[in-house]
Design a protein around this motif. Structure first.
Motif, PDB file in Angstrom:
ATOM      1  N   UNK A 267       0.760  -1.253   0.112  1.00  0.00           N
ATOM      2  CA  UNK A 267       0.000  -0.147   0.014  1.00  0.00           C
ATOM      3  C   UNK A 267       0.923   1.433   0.053  1.00  0.00           C
ATOM      4  N   UNK A 268       2.022   1.180   0.815  1.00  0.00           N
ATOM      5  CA  UNK A 268       3.142   2.535   0.768  1.00  0.00           C
ATOM      6  C   UNK A 268       3.395   2.763  -0.462  1.00  0.00           C
ATOM      7  N   UNK A 269       3.682   1.879  -1.388  1.00  0.00           N
ATOM      8  CA  UNK A 269       3.942   2.108  -2.738  1.00  0.00           C
ATOM      9  C   UNK A 269       2.937   1.928  -3.806  1.00  0.00           C
ATOM     10  N   UNK A 270       1.711   2.485  -3.327  1.00  0.00           N
ATOM     11  CA  UNK A 270       0.449   2.610  -4.281  1.00  0.00           C
ATOM     12  C   UNK A 270       0.227   1.451  -4.955  1.00  0.00           C
ATOM     13  N   UNK A 271       0.543   0.349  -4.433  1.00  0.00           N
ATOM     14  CA  UNK A 271      -0.004  -0.914  -5.012  1.00  0.00           C
ATOM     15  C   UNK A 271       0.965  -1.290  -6.331  1.00  0.00           C
ATOM     16  N   UNK A 272       2.058  -0.580  -6.443  1.00  0.00           N
ATOM     17  CA  UNK A 272       2.729  -1.045  -7.554  1.00  0.00           C
ATOM     18  C   UNK A 272       4.223  -1.772  -7.205  1.00  0.00           C
ATOM     19  N   UNK A 273       3.970  -3.170  -7.501  1.00  0.00           N
ATOM     20  CA  UNK A 273       4.919  -4.189  -6.940  1.00  0.00           C
ATOM     21  C   UNK A 273       6.428  -3.753  -7.469  1.00  0.00           C
ATOM     22  N   UNK A 274       6.759  -3.114  -8.490  1.00  0.00           N
ATOM     23  CA  UNK A 274       8.053  -2.871  -9.014  1.00  0.00           C
ATOM     24  C   UNK A 274       8.522  -1.601  -8.341  1.00  0.00           C
ATOM     25  N   UNK A 275       7.727  -0.868  -7.384  1.00  0.00           N
ATOM     26  CA  UNK A 275       8.460   0.234  -6.739  1.00  0.00           C
ATOM     27  C   UNK A 275       9.213  -0.315  -5.578  1.00  0.00           C
ATOM     28  N   UNK A 276       8.639  -1.559  -4.816  1.00  0.00           N
ATOM     29  CA  UNK A 276       9.330  -2.189  -3.811  1.00  0.00           C
ATOM     30  C   UNK A 276      10.695  -2.446  -3.875  1.00  0.00           C
ATOM     31  N   UNK A 277      11.493  -2.271  -2.873  1.00  0.00           N
ATOM     32  CA  UNK A 277      12.994  -2.553  -3.084  1.00  0.00           C
ATOM     33  C   UNK A 277      13.085  -4.236  -3.253  1.00  0.00           C
ATOM     34  N   UNK A 278      13.660  -4.277  -4.444  1.00  0.00           N
ATOM     35  CA  UNK A 278      13.982  -5.822  -4.451  1.00  0.00           C
ATOM     36  C   UNK A 278      14.722  -6.486  -3.791  1.00  0.00           C
ATOM     37  N   UNK A 279      15.472  -5.795  -2.909  1.00  0.00           N
ATOM     38  CA  UNK A 279      16.312  -6.570  -1.693  1.00  0.00           C
ATOM     39  C   UNK A 279      15.469  -7.099  -0.856  1.00  0.00           C
ATOM     40  N   UNK A 280      13.983  -6.886  -0.711  1.00  0.00           N
ATOM     41  CA  UNK A 280      13.303  -7.282   0.476  1.00  0.00           C
ATOM     42  C   UNK A 280      12.973  -8.769   0.130  1.00  0.00           C
TER      43      UNK A 280
END
Length: 313
Positions: A267-280
């Motif tokens: 939700x923090x990234x507007x439900x944009x999977x590709x904005x999430x840090x890939x290192x997670x």
């Protein structure tokens, strides 16, 4: 050794032969593609999910489901002595498949025939196959249009394609996603530039969450199972100092997004999977066992508190 796609095809035949007992539905598209529904319209189950995960691994790994001694949640365990082929060339859901009102994340060894991802250049691996197998994470059964395009991309006829499918919010779909603990560790190592060919064997486990009522909640819970409850051990041949250097970069705790349920991060990234840090995207805990020295090094931390928030949301 048989090709990954032949190994997976044989596993599909075994699953199809016991479809009724395993609550799996078989169908053929107009173009003659075999569809094995493990959890879109079909009920599926634990065993269907376990077999679906092994199909995704191209029969180069084994999957078990069992009770945990430390937690209320069952564990999904996976192991492989061909981890690069099983997890990266086959299991990784790296192919986005779209069609008219259709979306799926595509995994399985069909990816090694299509080679649409740069990953295969790094692996220096490609298969030329007469028949291929894919595993789709999707809420809908694939259409003829989708099947024909996948077959063309893989260089086979539509009748040479088998697709095993399940939605995230199903028992089988949840099992096969949670069975990706080792895969996430290998993909993270590849992402940070490690030579994954130095990895000899791998074993991992993650808790099986409650099956969600919808796919969005299911995506959150299955991700959290690995990010905060996944434990992986890899046997490698390398230098101890090198492993000590990269070790802290592997677990999910290396990401600034670590510590909140995946749904919150999403939700923090507007439900944009590709904005999430890939290192997670990696297991909570990683142990590297160096076959050259006999030394084991452990990195990361389990977060049962985050699992409780996620699984009981």
């Amino acid at each position: 050794m048989k090709s990954l796609n032949e190994l997976a095809w044989n596993k599909c035949d075994e699953l199809a032969a016991e479809a009724q007992r395993l609550n799996v539905a078989l169908s053929m598209t107009a173009a003659d593609t075999r569809i094995i529904d493990c959890g879109v319209k079909a009920t599926g189950g634990l065993e269907a999910g376990r077999r679906l995960a092994e199909i995704c691994l191209a029969d180069c790994g084994s999957v078990q489901i069992g009770a945990s001694q430390q937690s209320q949640w069952p564990l999904v365990a996976v192991r492989s002595d061909q981890p690069v082929l099983a997890c990266l060339a086959a299991q990784y859901a790296g192919w986005q498949i779209t069609g008219e009102k259709f979306f799926a994340m595509g995994g399985g060894p069909m990816r090694a025939a299509a080679c649409k991802e740069p990953l295969f250049e790094h692996l220096a691996y490609r298969e030329k196959a007469d028949r291929v197998v894919g595993v789709l994470e999707t809420s809908k059964l694939p259409t003829d249009e989708v099947c024909l395009r996948i077959a063309k991309d893989c260089g086979v006829t539509a009748s040479g394609l088998t697709l095993a499918v399940a939605r995230t919010a199903s028992l089988a779909g949840t099992v096969q996603i949670v069975a990706r603990s080792v895969e996430t560790a290998l993909h993270k190592l590849h992402t940070i530039g490690y030579d994954v060919k130095k990895i000899v064997s791998g074993i991992g486990s993650a808790p099986l969450p409650p099956i969600a009522a919808d796919d969005l909640v299911g995506i959150g819970r299955t991700n959290d199972a690995v990010l905060y409850g996944g434990e992986v051990t890899l046997w490698v041949r390398d230098d101890d100092a090198k492993l000590a250097e990269i070790g802290p970069k592997i677990p999910s705790s290396a990401s600034a997004d670590f510590g909140e349920p995946f749904a919150v991060v999403f939700e923090r990234y507007g439900r944009d999977f590709y904005k999430i840090d890939p290192l997670l995207f990696s297991p909570a805990v990683i142990t590297l066992v160096n076959l050259n020295s006999g030394r084991a090094q452990r990195f990361g931390e389990l977060r049962p508190d985050v699992l409780e928030r996620s699984f009981n949301s």
